[in-house]
Design a protein around this motif. Structure first.
Motif, short mmCIF file in Angstrom:
data_model
loop_
_atom_site.label_atom_id
_atom_site.label_comp_id
_atom_site.label_asym_id
_atom_site.label_seq_id
_atom_site.Cartn_x
_atom_site.Cartn_y
_atom_site.Cartn_z
N UNK A 1 17.66 -39.94 40.00
CA UNK A 1 16.70 -38.85 40.16
C UNK A 1 15.27 -39.38 40.30
N UNK A 2 14.96 -40.43 39.54
CA UNK A 2 13.61 -40.99 39.57
C UNK A 2 13.22 -41.43 40.98
N UNK A 3 14.17 -42.02 41.71
CA UNK A 3 13.87 -42.47 43.07
C UNK A 3 13.41 -41.31 43.95
N UNK A 4 14.02 -40.15 43.76
CA UNK A 4 13.64 -38.97 44.54
C UNK A 4 12.30 -38.41 44.06
N UNK A 5 12.17 -38.28 42.75
CA UNK A 5 10.95 -37.70 42.20
C UNK A 5 9.73 -38.54 42.58
N UNK A 6 9.85 -39.85 42.50
CA UNK A 6 8.73 -40.73 42.86
C UNK A 6 8.33 -40.55 44.32
N UNK A 7 9.32 -40.31 45.18
CA UNK A 7 9.04 -40.21 46.61
C UNK A 7 8.44 -38.86 46.99
N UNK A 8 8.78 -37.82 46.27
CA UNK A 8 8.46 -36.46 46.73
C UNK A 8 6.99 -36.12 46.58
N UNK A 9 6.49 -36.12 45.34
CA UNK A 9 5.14 -35.61 45.12
C UNK A 9 4.69 -36.00 43.72
N UNK A 10 3.62 -36.77 43.61
CA UNK A 10 3.17 -37.23 42.30
C UNK A 10 2.66 -36.08 41.43
N UNK A 11 2.36 -34.94 42.06
CA UNK A 11 1.86 -33.79 41.31
C UNK A 11 2.96 -32.79 40.95
N UNK A 12 4.21 -33.09 41.30
CA UNK A 12 5.29 -32.17 41.01
C UNK A 12 5.47 -32.04 39.50
N UNK A 13 5.64 -30.81 39.04
CA UNK A 13 5.91 -30.57 37.62
C UNK A 13 7.32 -31.02 37.29
N UNK A 14 7.48 -31.68 36.15
CA UNK A 14 8.80 -32.15 35.71
C UNK A 14 9.05 -31.63 34.30
N UNK A 15 10.24 -31.09 34.11
CA UNK A 15 10.70 -30.71 32.78
C UNK A 15 12.06 -31.36 32.56
N UNK A 16 12.24 -31.97 31.39
CA UNK A 16 13.54 -32.56 31.11
C UNK A 16 13.45 -33.69 30.11
N UNK A 17 14.59 -34.14 29.67
CA UNK A 17 14.67 -35.20 28.68
C UNK A 17 14.47 -36.59 29.29
N UNK A 18 13.86 -37.48 28.50
CA UNK A 18 13.84 -38.93 28.76
C UNK A 18 12.94 -39.37 29.90
N UNK A 19 11.97 -38.55 30.31
CA UNK A 19 11.06 -38.94 31.38
C UNK A 19 9.80 -39.64 30.87
N UNK A 20 9.48 -39.53 29.61
CA UNK A 20 8.17 -39.94 29.12
C UNK A 20 7.84 -41.40 29.37
N UNK A 21 8.84 -42.27 29.33
CA UNK A 21 8.57 -43.70 29.53
C UNK A 21 8.19 -44.02 30.97
N UNK A 22 8.45 -43.08 31.88
CA UNK A 22 8.23 -43.36 33.30
C UNK A 22 7.16 -42.47 33.92
N UNK A 23 7.05 -41.25 33.40
CA UNK A 23 6.11 -40.31 34.01
C UNK A 23 5.93 -39.14 33.05
N UNK A 24 4.72 -38.64 32.97
CA UNK A 24 4.46 -37.51 32.08
C UNK A 24 5.31 -36.32 32.50
N UNK A 25 5.92 -35.69 31.53
CA UNK A 25 6.79 -34.54 31.83
C UNK A 25 6.80 -33.59 30.65
N UNK A 26 7.11 -32.35 30.94
CA UNK A 26 7.29 -31.38 29.89
C UNK A 26 8.64 -31.57 29.22
N UNK A 27 8.81 -30.96 28.07
CA UNK A 27 10.08 -31.05 27.36
C UNK A 27 11.15 -30.27 28.11
N UNK A 28 12.39 -30.52 27.75
CA UNK A 28 13.49 -29.77 28.35
C UNK A 28 13.33 -28.28 28.04
N UNK A 29 13.62 -27.44 29.01
CA UNK A 29 13.47 -26.00 28.83
C UNK A 29 14.76 -25.30 29.22
#
Length: 269
Positions: A135-163
């Motif tokens: 998933x990271x490969x896609x997220x990195x390519x798409x848009x650096x300003x895209x909002x992300x929610x989910x577990x285990x992203x903090x070490x790679x990119x700021x994200x909201x908690x799982x909802x």
């Protein structure tokens, strides 16, 4: 019908058992819940159907009744014990594609009461899901300003908690585009495919099963197969947002018969 519904209903607030229980109750069935992660033994009573959501090894030994069925959402090949356990059920339902010969294809579902369009102002591109390198490969390519929610992203990119549930729906309702990326390619549709679409125009990676639900023309318009193609699709529809209402309406129409009530009816029948 008396049904024993077996799921981590109480121990996992995000468990799909909440939706299945609601749907089966709305269809008029009498339910007893067993959280097999909290309680060592199932309730002792006479039931017509034991319906297990995923389950665990040796759970079949604890069940009785006329029929025992399982809904299995995960890929096969990781856990031989689980595959042996699955062979003991009268019927196994799964969203996997291609579907194993001894299973019945039953893709995911949504709850129209929770997953719907509330008419909020839309201003974001959103991804919701647990971190994986795929998933990271896609997220990195798409848009650096895209909002992300989910577990285990903090070490790679700021994200909201799982909802989940209402917060999940609210976040999607603020999205111009919701991006759904499966955990791994080639195993079939995830739950979020059906939960995203009622809430927001959705772009999704092209996994087996998408075309069966959306049809070829719509699938070609709203899917991607590589990170570069995902970025291209997202930026195209952000620049041409006037095209998305009609496409979104077609997506919503395509999943109309995939509510939890529809799937629960199939399981029982």
């Amino acid at each position: 019908m008396n049904i024993l519904l077996c799921s981590p209903f109480f121990s996992q607030h995000f468990d799909a058992g909440h939706f299945w229980a609601k749907a089966l109750g709305e269809l008029g069935h009498r339910l007893t819940l067993w959280d097999y992660r909290l309680e060592a033994e199932p309730p002792q009573f006479d039931y017509d159907l034991a319906f297990v959501l995923k389950g665990r090894p040796n759970i079949c030994k604890q069940l009785r009744g006329a029929r025992q069925v399982c809904y299995w959402p995960d890929a096969l090949g990781r856990d031989p014990d689980s595959e042996l356990e699955l062979s003991k059920y009268d019927r196994v339902f799964t969203p996997l594609r291609p579907t194993p010969e001894n299973m019945t294809w039953l893709p995911g579902a949504y709850d129209p009461f929770i997953h719907r369009n509330y008419g909020l102002a839309r201003r974001n591109t959103i991804f919701i899901g647990t971190f994986t390198l795929h998933k990271k490969a896609y997220v990195d390519a798409i848009d650096k300003n895209m909002l992300i929610y989910g577990n285990d992203w903090d070490a790679y990119r700021a994200a909201g908690q799982a909802i989940y549930l209402q917060r999940f729906t609210h976040a999607l309702n603020t999205a111009e585009i919701a991006v759904n990326i499966h955990r791994e390619p080639g195993i079939g549709l995830n739950r979020r495919f059906f939960e995203f679409i009622p809430c927001a125009f959705t772009l999704v990676d092209r996994v087996p099963g998408v075309e069966e639900i959306l049809g070829k023309e719509l699938t070609d318009a709203v899917t991607f197969s590589t990170p570069a193609e995902a970025r291209e699709k997202v930026h195209f529809y952000l620049a041409n947002y006037g095209l998305t209402p009609e496409l979104h309406a077609r997506q919503v129409s395509a999943i109309q018969n995939y509510t939890y009530q529809d799937l629960a009816r199939q399981v029982v029948e």
